[in-house]
Design a protein around this motif. Structure first.
Motif, PDB file in Angstrom:
ATOM      1  N   GLU A 110       0.812  -1.219   0.000  1.00  0.00           N
ATOM      2  CA  GLU A 110       0.000   0.000   0.000  1.00  0.00           C
ATOM      3  C   GLU A 110       0.844   1.267   0.000  1.00  0.00           C
ATOM      4  O   GLU A 110       0.296   2.375   0.023  1.00  0.00           O
ATOM      5  N   LEU A 111       2.166   1.120  -0.040  1.00  0.00           N
ATOM      6  CA  LEU A 111       3.031   2.297   0.046  1.00  0.00           C
ATOM      7  C   LEU A 111       2.775   3.278  -1.087  1.00  0.00           C
ATOM      8  O   LEU A 111       2.838   4.504  -0.888  1.00  0.00           O
ATOM      9  N   ASN A 112       2.474   2.769  -2.281  1.00  0.00           N
ATOM     10  CA  ASN A 112       2.241   3.656  -3.415  1.00  0.00           C
ATOM     11  C   ASN A 112       0.945   4.455  -3.279  1.00  0.00           C
ATOM     12  O   ASN A 112       0.692   5.362  -4.075  1.00  0.00           O
ATOM     13  N   ARG A 113       0.135   4.124  -2.273  1.00  0.00           N
ATOM     14  CA  ARG A 113      -1.078   4.903  -2.010  1.00  0.00           C
ATOM     15  C   ARG A 113      -0.771   6.158  -1.189  1.00  0.00           C
ATOM     16  O   ARG A 113      -1.645   7.001  -0.999  1.00  0.00           O
ATOM     17  N   VAL A 114       0.461   6.225  -0.697  1.00  0.00           N
ATOM     18  CA  VAL A 114       0.903   7.460  -0.021  1.00  0.00           C
ATOM     19  C   VAL A 114       1.312   8.421  -1.125  1.00  0.00           C
ATOM     20  O   VAL A 114       2.449   8.435  -1.592  1.00  0.00           O
ATOM     21  N   THR A 115       0.367   9.216  -1.564  1.00  0.00           N
ATOM     22  CA  THR A 115       0.567  10.135  -2.682  1.00  0.00           C
ATOM     23  C   THR A 115       0.628  11.570  -2.184  1.00  0.00           C
ATOM     24  O   THR A 115       0.395  11.852  -1.002  1.00  0.00           O
ATOM     25  N   VAL A 116       0.932  12.467  -3.108  1.00  0.00           N
ATOM     26  CA  VAL A 116       0.947  13.894  -2.766  1.00  0.00           C
ATOM     27  C   VAL A 116      -0.417  14.314  -2.242  1.00  0.00           C
ATOM     28  O   VAL A 116      -0.525  15.030  -1.247  1.00  0.00           O
ATOM     29  N   ARG A 117      -1.456  13.838  -2.893  1.00  0.00           N
ATOM     30  CA  ARG A 117      -2.814  14.196  -2.458  1.00  0.00           C
ATOM     31  C   ARG A 117      -3.113  13.631  -1.071  1.00  0.00           C
ATOM     32  O   ARG A 117      -3.732  14.297  -0.238  1.00  0.00           O
ATOM     33  N   ALA A 118      -2.668  12.395  -0.824  1.00  0.00           N
ATOM     34  CA  ALA A 118      -2.893  11.786   0.486  1.00  0.00           C
ATOM     35  C   ALA A 118      -2.207  12.601   1.581  1.00  0.00           C
ATOM     36  O   ALA A 118      -2.771  12.804   2.664  1.00  0.00           O
ATOM     37  N   VAL A 119      -1.001  13.082   1.297  1.00  0.00           N
ATOM     38  CA  VAL A 119      -0.285  13.908   2.273  1.00  0.00           C
ATOM     39  C   VAL A 119      -1.029  15.213   2.504  1.00  0.00           C
ATOM     40  O   VAL A 119      -1.172  15.676   3.644  1.00  0.00           O
ATOM     41  N   GLU A 120      -1.534  15.799   1.429  1.00  0.00           N
ATOM     42  CA  GLU A 120      -2.288  17.053   1.556  1.00  0.00           C
ATOM     43  C   GLU A 120      -3.549  16.865   2.386  1.00  0.00           C
ATOM     44  O   GLU A 120      -3.925  17.717   3.187  1.00  0.00           O
ATOM     45  N   GLU A 121      -4.217  15.708   2.197  1.00  0.00           N
ATOM     46  CA  GLU A 121      -5.454  15.437   2.928  1.00  0.00           C
ATOM     47  C   GLU A 121      -5.186  14.890   4.331  1.00  0.00           C
ATOM     48  O   GLU A 121      -6.086  14.876   5.175  1.00  0.00           O
ATOM     49  N   GLY A 122      -3.974  14.402   4.559  1.00  0.00           N
ATOM     50  CA  GLY A 122      -3.636  13.870   5.870  1.00  0.00           C
ATOM     51  C   GLY A 122      -4.173  12.476   6.128  1.00  0.00           C
ATOM     52  O   GLY A 122      -4.303  12.057   7.282  1.00  0.00           O
ATOM     53  N   ARG A 123      -4.445  11.722   5.061  1.00  0.00           N
ATOM     54  CA  ARG A 123      -4.959  10.365   5.234  1.00  0.00           C
ATOM     55  C   ARG A 123      -4.672   9.532   3.991  1.00  0.00           C
ATOM     56  O   ARG A 123      -4.535  10.064   2.887  1.00  0.00           O
ATOM     57  N   VAL A 124      -4.576   8.218   4.200  1.00  0.00           N
ATOM     58  CA  VAL A 124      -4.269   7.287   3.112  1.00  0.00           C
ATOM     59  C   VAL A 124      -5.419   6.297   2.991  1.00  0.00           C
ATOM     60  O   VAL A 124      -5.868   5.729   3.997  1.00  0.00           O
ATOM     61  N   LEU A 125      -5.890   6.090   1.770  1.00  0.00           N
ATOM     62  CA  LEU A 125      -6.954   5.121   1.531  1.00  0.00           C
ATOM     63  C   LEU A 125      -6.345   3.731   1.419  1.00  0.00           C
ATOM     64  O   LEU A 125      -5.493   3.469   0.576  1.00  0.00           O
ATOM     65  N   THR A 126      -6.755   2.812   2.310  1.00  0.00           N
ATOM     66  CA  THR A 126      -6.229   1.452   2.307  1.00  0.00           C
ATOM     67  C   THR A 126      -7.388   0.467   2.225  1.00  0.00           C
ATOM     68  O   THR A 126      -8.557   0.846   2.278  1.00  0.00           O
ATOM     69  N   ALA A 128       2.881  15.469  -7.780  1.00  0.00           N
ATOM     70  CA  ALA A 128       1.719  14.601  -7.960  1.00  0.00           C
ATOM     71  C   ALA A 128       2.175  13.147  -7.942  1.00  0.00           C
ATOM     72  O   ALA A 128       3.353  12.848  -8.155  1.00  0.00           O
ATOM     73  N   GLY A 129       1.217  12.239  -7.663  1.00  0.00           N
ATOM     74  CA  GLY A 129       1.529  10.819  -7.676  1.00  0.00           C
ATOM     75  C   GLY A 129       2.148  10.333  -6.379  1.00  0.00           C
ATOM     76  O   GLY A 129       2.159  11.042  -5.365  1.00  0.00           O
TER      77      GLY A 129
END
Length: 257
Positions: free
Chosen positions: A131-147, A177-178
């Protein structure tokens, strides 16, 4: 489970094709775990699995060369996933918090920022390496990772301290991005690359090689969360008991006598 049973039987002086296991030996093995510094949570994981295996054995409690394979097959027939059945054969070594901090300090001293952040992501969010690739720029901006946990989508929060460090890192390396963790060519890191970096860091930090993988970091997260929940539960029980004692002093039966 294979490792646990083999270790439990190591004290036998004879090595016949079959061995008889007693419940007293299983208990001695569990007691030895505490003496060797294993956490209470680990022993609690071992006990029901060893007990289930013990009851699986025939009436004479003899363990043959193929017993563990038969045990694994029985688990699969009962509906356990292959991954769960395999954990009956192997208990993951535990990474202590001191060792985790040593990994971070070593990565920082050696200037390995990407590896430093990967270690933190696994240890502070509990995500899997897949799931590491789900840690994206957007996830960091939102403060959460979709798993995905047990087939269900869910969000895992990125702690504020980690989110801040990731934001600074993204700005420094120019990723807009990404995925956050990419190779020099900009491609998402493969599982082998991730594991390789962590393994190298463990070697440099003089952390046991058996613990040099993302699974141990994920387990550290789980153990930490379990300990926090246990502590909160104890505090809640203590607060409840104090409340009852205060009520008893006011309206207890003997108080009205």
């Amino acid at each position: 489970m294979r490792e646990a049973m083999e270790t439990a039987l190591q004290d036998r002086t004879a090595a016949p094709a079959e061995l008889t296991v007693t419940w007293e030996e299983v208990c001695r093995y569990l007691d030895s775990l505490a003496a060797r510094g294993r956490r209470r949570e680990t022993i609690q994981v071992y006990r029901p699995k060893l007990e289930a295996f013990y009851h699986f054995l025939p009436e004479d409690k003899r363990v043959a060369a193929d017993t563990l394979e038969l045990w694994r097959a029985a688990l699969l027939r009962e509906g356990y996933s292959p991954g769960t059945a395999n954990t009956e054969e192997e208990i993951q070594p535990e990474l202590s918090r001191t060792e985790y901090l040593r990994l971070l300090a070593t990565a920082r001293n050696l200037g390995r920022e990407r590896t430093y952040l990967m270690v933190k992501v696994f240890a502070l969010t509990g995500i899997r390496v897949s799931e590491l690739n789900r840690v994206t720029v957007r996830a960091v901006e939102e403060g959460r990772v979709l798993t995905a946990c047990d087939g269900r989508a869910q969000y895992v929060l990125i702690p504020a301290c980690l989110r801040k460090e990731l934001t600074v890192y993204l700005r420094r390396v120019g990723i807009t991005a990404g995925p956050v963790f990419v190779t020099r060519s900009g491609r998402p890191m493969r599982r082998t690359q991730v594991s390789g970096e962590i393994r190298t860091l463990c070697r440099d930090a003089r952390v046991d090689g058996d613990k040099s993988n993302p699974r141990c970091l994920r387990r550290l997260y789980q153990v930490t969360q379990e300990r926090i929940r246990d502590s909160v539960q104890i505090l809640a029980e203590q607060a409840h008991e104090r409340m009852l004692e205060e009520e008893q002093l006011t309206v207890g039966w003997e108080q009205g006598s």
